[in-house]
Scaffold this motif. Structure first.
Motif, PDB file in Angstrom:
ATOM      1  N   LYS A  28     -17.149 -28.953  21.088  1.00 41.94           N
ATOM      2  CA  LYS A  28     -16.122 -28.070  20.523  1.00 41.94           C
ATOM      3  C   LYS A  28     -14.807 -28.824  20.327  1.00 41.94           C
ATOM      4  CE  LYS A  28     -14.516 -23.427  21.455  1.00 41.94           C
ATOM      5  NZ  LYS A  28     -14.418 -22.389  22.462  1.00 41.94           N
ATOM      6  N   ILE A  32     -13.065 -29.821  16.596  1.00 43.17           N
ATOM      7  CA  ILE A  32     -11.687 -29.466  16.232  1.00 43.17           C
ATOM      8  C   ILE A  32     -10.881 -30.726  15.895  1.00 43.17           C
ATOM      9  CG2 ILE A  32      -9.522 -28.520  17.135  1.00 43.17           C
ATOM     10  CD1 ILE A  32     -11.269 -26.497  18.683  1.00 43.17           C
ATOM     11  N   ARG A  35     -11.964 -32.024  12.444  1.00 45.56           N
ATOM     12  CA  ARG A  35     -11.409 -31.211  11.360  1.00 45.56           C
ATOM     13  C   ARG A  35      -9.927 -31.479  11.178  1.00 45.56           C
ATOM     14  NH1 ARG A  35     -14.706 -25.578  12.450  1.00 45.56           N
ATOM     15  NH2 ARG A  35     -16.683 -26.384  11.718  1.00 45.56           N
TER      16      ARG A  35
END
Length: 136
Positions: A28, A32, A35
């Protein structure tokens, strides 16, 4: 002085991309960070692009279009292991090569692949209405 700043910046980018590819963190967190990195690259191109390509307006516009499409493609293709955070750029393997955990179907979801053993949902047109209720 300008060359030293450029070299330090390139080293920092190389270390950052190396951590994204091989470092250990939760999937996770790395998703992030990946991105945010891609978004930062697009912002940097939009900010510095007109100065870099000042004589060629069409080249700048094409570069922005290509950058946007590559951004979407990388979001889909690059997956991160939810356990160890290993970056996978291939959609074929269903398990992580480092820890053996199940990988997501693609980079835009955290849902694991179907194994074939779970029950399938009824299709949109055959067996389920548009509002999610079952039809009998």
């Amino acid at each position: 002085m300008r060359l030293a700043v450029l070299v330090l910046g390139l080293v920092a980018v190389g270390l950052w991309l190396g951590w994204l590819a091989r470092g250990r963190a939760s999937g996770k967190t790395k998703r992030i960070a990946f991105r945010a990195t891609l978004f930062g690259a697009i912002v940097l191109l939009a900010w510095a692009g007109p100065d870099l390509l000042a004589r060629r307006q069409i080249a700048y516009e094409v570069a922005v279009l290509l950058c946007g499409s590559i951004f979407l493609a990388y979001l889909y293709v690059v997956r991160f292991c939810p356990v160890c955070g290993l970056m996978q750029r291939n959609l074929k393997p269903s398990t992580c090569g480092r820890c053996g955990a199940a990988l997501p179907r693609h980079g835009m979801t955290a849902m694991p692949r179907r194994t074939g053993q779970e029950r399938r949902r009824a299709g949109r047109f055959f067996g389920r209405g548009g509002n999610g209720t079952e039809q009998n």
